[in-house]
Design a protein around this motif. Structure first.
Motif, PDB file in Angstrom:
ATOM      1  N   TYR A 188       0.823  -1.175   0.247  1.00 52.75           N
ATOM      2  CA  TYR A 188       0.242   0.030  -0.156  1.00 52.75           C
ATOM      3  C   TYR A 188       1.017   1.298  -0.046  1.00 52.75           C
ATOM      4  O   TYR A 188       0.465   2.162   0.567  1.00 52.75           O
ATOM      5  CB  TYR A 188      -0.817   0.190   1.357  1.00 52.75           C
ATOM      6  CG  TYR A 188      -1.988  -1.092   1.200  1.00 52.75           C
ATOM      7  CD1 TYR A 188      -2.823  -1.280   0.357  1.00 52.75           C
ATOM      8  CD2 TYR A 188      -1.528  -2.292   2.001  1.00 52.75           C
ATOM      9  CE1 TYR A 188      -3.728  -2.579   0.377  1.00 52.75           C
ATOM     10  CE2 TYR A 188      -2.252  -3.431   2.234  1.00 52.75           C
ATOM     11  CZ  TYR A 188      -3.393  -3.581   1.300  1.00 52.75           C
ATOM     12  OH  TYR A 188      -4.193  -4.681   1.427  1.00 52.75           O
ATOM     13  N   GLY A 221      -8.193   0.803   1.406  1.00 51.81           N
ATOM     14  CA  GLY A 221      -9.291   0.986   0.355  1.00 51.81           C
ATOM     15  C   GLY A 221      -9.772   2.382  -0.094  1.00 51.81           C
ATOM     16  O   GLY A 221      -8.631   3.129  -0.130  1.00 51.81           O
ATOM     17  N   ASP A 222     -10.827   2.443  -0.666  1.00 50.77           N
ATOM     18  CA  ASP A 222     -11.231   3.728  -1.425  1.00 50.77           C
ATOM     19  C   ASP A 222     -12.613   4.098  -0.734  1.00 50.77           C
ATOM     20  O   ASP A 222     -13.455   3.569  -0.280  1.00 50.77           O
ATOM     21  CB  ASP A 222     -11.266   3.669  -2.688  1.00 50.77           C
ATOM     22  CG  ASP A 222     -10.168   3.253  -3.411  1.00 50.77           C
ATOM     23  OD1 ASP A 222      -8.933   3.906  -3.416  1.00 50.77           O
ATOM     24  OD2 ASP A 222      -9.911   1.943  -4.247  1.00 50.77           O
ATOM     25  N   ASP A 229      -8.340   8.006  -0.816  1.00 51.22           N
ATOM     26  CA  ASP A 229      -7.860   6.847   0.009  1.00 51.22           C
ATOM     27  C   ASP A 229      -8.671   6.568   1.238  1.00 51.22           C
ATOM     28  O   ASP A 229      -8.718   7.559   2.073  1.00 51.22           O
ATOM     29  CB  ASP A 229      -6.298   7.079   0.188  1.00 51.22           C
ATOM     30  CG  ASP A 229      -5.752   6.439  -1.103  1.00 51.22           C
ATOM     31  OD1 ASP A 229      -6.363   6.276  -2.280  1.00 51.22           O
ATOM     32  OD2 ASP A 229      -4.220   6.615  -1.054  1.00 51.22           O
ATOM     33  N   ASN A 230      -8.994   5.379   1.570  1.00 54.25           N
ATOM     34  CA  ASN A 230      -9.750   5.134   2.932  1.00 54.25           C
ATOM     35  C   ASN A 230      -8.623   4.137   3.899  1.00 54.25           C
ATOM     36  O   ASN A 230      -7.824   3.298   3.165  1.00 54.25           O
ATOM     37  CB  ASN A 230     -10.792   4.423   2.848  1.00 54.25           C
ATOM     38  CG  ASN A 230     -11.645   4.442   4.161  1.00 54.25           C
ATOM     39  OD1 ASN A 230     -11.673   5.512   4.774  1.00 54.25           O
ATOM     40  ND2 ASN A 230     -12.574   3.515   4.223  1.00 54.25           N
ATOM     41  N   HIS A 268     -17.217   0.731   7.113  1.00 50.08           N
ATOM     42  CA  HIS A 268     -18.068  -0.124   6.006  1.00 50.08           C
ATOM     43  C   HIS A 268     -19.402  -0.638   6.832  1.00 50.08           C
ATOM     44  O   HIS A 268     -19.754  -1.263   7.840  1.00 50.08           O
ATOM     45  CB  HIS A 268     -17.089  -1.682   6.094  1.00 50.08           C
ATOM     46  CG  HIS A 268     -17.671  -2.648   5.446  1.00 50.08           C
ATOM     47  ND1 HIS A 268     -17.847  -2.731   3.889  1.00 50.08           N
ATOM     48  CD2 HIS A 268     -18.309  -3.893   5.650  1.00 50.08           C
ATOM     49  CE1 HIS A 268     -18.396  -3.690   3.478  1.00 50.08           C
ATOM     50  NE2 HIS A 268     -18.757  -4.602   4.327  1.00 50.08           N
ATOM     51  N   ASP A 283     -15.793  -4.976  -0.583  1.00 44.92           N
ATOM     52  CA  ASP A 283     -14.399  -4.669  -0.053  1.00 44.92           C
ATOM     53  C   ASP A 283     -14.619  -4.096   1.508  1.00 44.92           C
ATOM     54  O   ASP A 283     -14.944  -2.834   1.593  1.00 44.92           O
ATOM     55  CB  ASP A 283     -13.587  -3.716  -0.784  1.00 44.92           C
ATOM     56  CG  ASP A 283     -12.070  -3.769  -0.195  1.00 44.92           C
ATOM     57  OD1 ASP A 283     -11.983  -3.937   1.022  1.00 44.92           O
ATOM     58  OD2 ASP A 283     -11.280  -3.611  -1.107  1.00 44.92           O
ATOM     59  N   TYR A 285     -12.716  -2.284   3.213  1.00 41.79           N
ATOM     60  CA  TYR A 285     -12.181  -1.522   3.441  1.00 41.79           C
ATOM     61  C   TYR A 285     -12.545  -0.076   2.585  1.00 41.79           C
ATOM     62  O   TYR A 285     -11.889   0.872   2.558  1.00 41.79           O
ATOM     63  CB  TYR A 285     -10.535  -1.493   3.249  1.00 41.79           C
ATOM     64  CG  TYR A 285      -9.959  -2.454   4.128  1.00 41.79           C
ATOM     65  CD1 TYR A 285      -9.677  -2.240   5.484  1.00 41.79           C
ATOM     66  CD2 TYR A 285      -9.732  -3.530   3.829  1.00 41.79           C
ATOM     67  CE1 TYR A 285      -9.156  -3.218   6.525  1.00 41.79           C
ATOM     68  CE2 TYR A 285      -9.112  -4.613   4.874  1.00 41.79           C
ATOM     69  CZ  TYR A 285      -8.893  -4.348   6.160  1.00 41.79           C
ATOM     70  OH  TYR A 285      -8.257  -5.215   6.741  1.00 41.79           O
ATOM     71  N   ASP A 286     -13.449  -0.348   1.723  1.00 39.55           N
ATOM     72  CA  ASP A 286     -14.003   0.691   0.836  1.00 39.55           C
ATOM     73  C   ASP A 286     -15.299   1.370   1.867  1.00 39.55           C
ATOM     74  O   ASP A 286     -15.819   0.691   2.754  1.00 39.55           O
ATOM     75  CB  ASP A 286     -14.556   0.141  -0.426  1.00 39.55           C
ATOM     76  CG  ASP A 286     -13.624  -0.266  -1.434  1.00 39.55           C
ATOM     77  OD1 ASP A 286     -12.322   0.203  -1.042  1.00 39.55           O
ATOM     78  OD2 ASP A 286     -13.805  -0.957  -2.368  1.00 39.55           O
ATOM     79  N   LYS A 722      -9.724 -10.569   7.814  1.00 35.58           N
ATOM     80  CA  LYS A 722     -10.655  -9.435   8.002  1.00 35.58           C
ATOM     81  C   LYS A 722     -11.176  -9.510   9.471  1.00 35.58           C
ATOM     82  O   LYS A 722     -12.153 -10.578   9.801  1.00 35.58           O
ATOM     83  CB  LYS A 722     -11.662  -9.425   7.112  1.00 35.58           C
ATOM     84  CG  LYS A 722     -11.194  -9.402   5.678  1.00 35.58           C
ATOM     85  CD  LYS A 722     -10.232  -8.171   5.329  1.00 35.58           C
ATOM     86  CE  LYS A 722      -9.760  -8.166   3.927  1.00 35.58           C
ATOM     87  NZ  LYS A 722      -8.891  -9.237   3.409  1.00 35.58           N
TER      88      LYS A 722
END
Length: 776
Positions: A188, A221-222, A229-230, A268, A283, A285-286, A722
């Motif tokens: 990342y 994530g996004d 960016d997240n 999330h 995802d 992380y999005d 996760k």
């Protein structure tokens, strides 16, 4: 989670056979005392858990000590990384933030970082107490060691350490000029750089030094709404030190600074949108959070002066003076959707001045410490809760804290085998609070540049409250030989009371039934009393077989009284949806458990001279149970409530191998850490509560002789597990069953906003990174 080193003690081979089923680990390397800068005479670890340097083997307290060398060798990133290697400890980044700390030890802690609440775990930076959790996720650089003290520490460390304390100790400056550069690059786009330098000046009495760190990473994530960016990282940090050493005096002036410009962390959603039907993202992380203003921005700095004078061999006088300040803009989009629905821009401003004086006495078999402490702190918070149809609920809280304390702790060695320790602390704690709650229509509140029209003022309260508490401590120790210690101890701690800044005065019960809520009724509704813990502990520490085996075993029982239970619920007031903060001293609980830590040198010089194979492991078991829990209806629901953030089992194990290669040494380690299931809140929250899971880390590091060069590769969470670390819930729950209420064809009932809030935040995914350092 990582290979860590410490020295601990336990009994004999029979106990080893029983305990070796556990797996929680730590890799050995000497830990250095802050005050002395040396290990003890027999090579064991020196800690300052009792505010004086002592061998870890002799301290009648459950302590995990982790050296800075070990943290660097295993690629530790921030203070939360020590959590999985310390039994019955949870340290995590708070929900929806990047730098606010949530800490629990032995079931005691505080999840909500709002002003007016304080943690049950004390965090100390070079013996300076950090009064607020904002900006408390300390990045690991230029660190000498970290100590985790489990159980109440109210005598020596004061209020708000009823669960325990975490001590972050930075390095002292050395005698020789030094320059060290360390770099990291990995998954990342992680790119970290740390430069550390120091030099003596003149005849060496004065030393100057410092460190600067640039810590950055792309997002896991996004944010699909903003394009940001997240879970990214964008931090600058630094520390400057001036150190004066004379024959009978030591002075250290330190300043530190941290700037965090990371993006707001979006959660999330665990459920589809209840109004729009927005699907759950694949995802974790999005996010789709649409809150743009304000941007996240955290600035924290502090300055401290540590002074030590030794007028005689018997007496040492210390002074610790400090000022700290942090300002945080931490916006949170609770429902993690683009629409304005439970969007919360928030500001936190904290400042504190503290002064501590200590007189240490060393008179052969008698050791003692007498001290005084003063804290003057202010915590200010303001946040909007922006709801559909242009409704905004403003919360403003301002809390002043003044604390005075006198304390003493004394140890007398009755013989080489027996010693007795007693101590006590008397604290005066005054809390003054302002609570302002207002509802605006047609736009945000003026605090955040909004132009909404004031619709209602639901709280406009000012009050103060004073608390006084005596927290004693006593222990007896028996040492049948220098390498064995058996102890029994009693300790009490308390966490300060206060006022809930989220409370709504108009929701206070009309106990007088006169149709008007009096000041006293509002005062009683918004305020809450301190909570206390009385803990009883027995332990056994030992070093066996020429220090090839070191172990520690502790069993404890704690009575937890007046447990503070904060909560936020959605409500309709004056025809408008809002939320109400309700905090009560609803609980009484008991906590008991066992903690075990061990380090076994399996083999030495078995292949090549200098080969080492170690296995380190630890196990924590905790049985925490509410004995009384009165809900808002006046019903005891203790059998339907559980402790939050408190897994019953925590364990990990590390296998570490070291061998000489060329002009240096190669260290390889692999760690497996396990945590059993736990709840985010006292009520069960399906989907948000985390089940049992394990994390696997590994490191391979080569260091040249004298550590002039090093090169390493590190893997964290190699199975890419996760796992949820925190979250938010604003869905209706059945108070009798703890299950979500459902209507019609399984529809959930939102209590705040119209889309429903069931939002999770996750721990870091798999990361692989390379580190390199050079030292001049």
């Amino acid at each position: 989670m990582m290979a860590l080193r410490h020295s601990v003690g336990i009994s004999a081979v029979r106990t080893l056979a029983l305990a070796s089923v556990a797996c929680c680990g730590i890799l050995t390397s000497p830990v250095v005392a802050q005050e002395a800068g040396v290990s003890d005479d027999d090579g064991g670890i020196v800690v300052t858990a009792r505010r004086r340097e002592e061998s870890l083997l002799n301290v009648p307290i459950a302590v995990t000590a982790i050296s800075g060398d070990t943290l660097e060798r295993t690629g530790a990133i921030d203070i939360t990384d020590i959590s999985n290697s310390s039994p019955n400890v949870t340290l995590e980044t708070s929900r929806g933030t990047n730098s606010t700390l949530t800490a629990f030890i032995r079931g005691v802690g505080q999840q909500d970082p709002v002003a007016g609440f304080e943690a049950g775990v004390g965090l100390y930076l070079d013996d300076v107490y950090l009064n607020r959790p904002q900006a408390a996720v300390l990045d690991i650089y230029d660190v000498e060691r970290i100590e985790v003290l489990r159980g109440p520490q109210g005598t020596l460390y004061g209020r708000n350490t009823i669960g325990g304390a975490v001590k972050y100790v930075t390095k002292r400056l050395g005698d020789d000029p030094m320059l060290k550069i360390r770099g990291t690059y990995g998954s990342y786009n992680q790119a970290d750089g740390v430069i550390t330098a120091s030099t003596p000046v003149g005849n060496g009495t004065l030393k100057l030094g410092g460190a600067v760190a640039r810590l950055s990473r792309g997002g896991f994530g996004d944010n699909l709404t903003t394009g940001d960016d997240n879970y990214n990282k964008d931090v600058w940090a630094g520390r400057l030190t001036a150190q004066v050493e004379a024959k009978d005096a030591f002075f250290r002036l330190t300043g530190d600074y941290t700037k965090d410009k990371s993006n707001p962390r979006g959660g999330h959603r665990l459920i589809p949108g209840l109004f729009t039907g927005a699907p759950v993202l694949n995802d974790v992380y999005d996010t789709r959070g649409g809150l743009l203003d304000p941007k996240q921005d955290i600035e924290a700095w502090g300055v401290s002066l540590f002074s030590e004078l030794k007028p005689t061999d018997m007496f040492t006088v210390r002074s610790i003076t400090a000022y700290r300040k942090d300002d945080s803009a931490t916006p949170i989009d609770f429902d993690s959707l683009a629409a304005v629905d439970v969007d919360v821009p928030a500001f936190y401003n904290n400042k504190q001045f503290s002064q501590e004086l200590q007189l240490l006495i060393d008179a052969g078999p008698f050791n003692g410490l007498i001290g005084g402490y003063f804290l003057d702190a202010n915590a200010r918070t303001a946040f909007d809760v922006r709801l559909p149809n242009g409704v905004t609920a403003l919360t403003f809280g301002d809390v002043d804290t003044e604390t005075f304390a006198i304390f003493g702790d004394f140890t007398y060695d009755l013989s080489q085998m027996f010693s007795v320790s007693v101590g006590g602390r008397y604290t005066w704690d005054k809390r003054s609070s302002t609570v302002l709650r207002r509802t605006y229509l047609g736009g945000g509140s003026p605090f955040f540049g909004g132009n909404g029209t004031l619709f209602a003022t639901t709280s406009d309260f000012t009050g103060d409250k004073t608390f006084k508490e005596f927290t004693p401590r006593a222990s007896v120790s028996f040492k049948p030989s220098p390498d064995h210690t058996i102890y029994a101890s009693y300790a009490k701690g308390f966490k300060g009371g206060g006022f809930d800044p989220r409370g709504v005065s108009t929701a206070a019960p009309d106990t007088n039934r006169d149709g008007v809520r009096s000041y006293q009724e509002i005062f009683d509704f918004l305020s809450f009393d301190p909570e206390t813990v009385e803990s009883y502990e027995v332990g056994y520490k030992a070093s066996l077989f020429d220090r090839r085996l070191t172990m520690a075993l502790a069993a404890f029982h704690a009575d937890y009284s007046d447990v503070q239970v904060p909560g936020s619920v959605g409500a309709i007031i004056n025809g408008q949806q809002t939320f109400i903060g309700v905090t009560t001293n609803a609980g009484k609980a008991r906590i008991r458990g066992i903690e075990y830590e061990g380090n076994l040198a399996i083999a030495r010089d078995f292949g090549t001279e200098g080969d080492r194979l170690n296995f380190n492991w630890a196990l924590g078991y905790i049985d925490a149970k509410y004995k009384r829990f009165i809900d808002s209806r006046g019903i005891d629901v203790a059998d339907r409530r559980k402790f939050q953030n408190t897994p019953k089992w925590t364990a990990s194990g590390t296998l570490a191998y070291s061998t000489p290669i060329g002009s240096g040494n190669l260290n390889a380690s692999s760690t497996l850490a396990y945590r059993s299931a736990s709840q985010q809140f006292e009520l069960r929250t399906p989907g948000l509560d985390q089940g049992k899971f394990a994390l696997w880390d590994a490191s391979l590091v080569w260091s040249s002789e004298g550590d002039r060069f090093s090169l390493g590769v590190h893997g964290r969470n190699l199975t890419n597990k996760k796992y949820i670390v925190s979250g938010y819930n604003f869905l209706s729950q059945n108070p009798d069953t703890g299950n979500f209420n459902r209507t019609g064809a399984g529809a959930l009932i939102p209590t705040l906003g119209r889309e429903g809030v069931l939002t999770a935040y996750y721990g870091n995914p798999r990361q692989v990174f390379v580190t390199g350092s050079v030292k001049f």
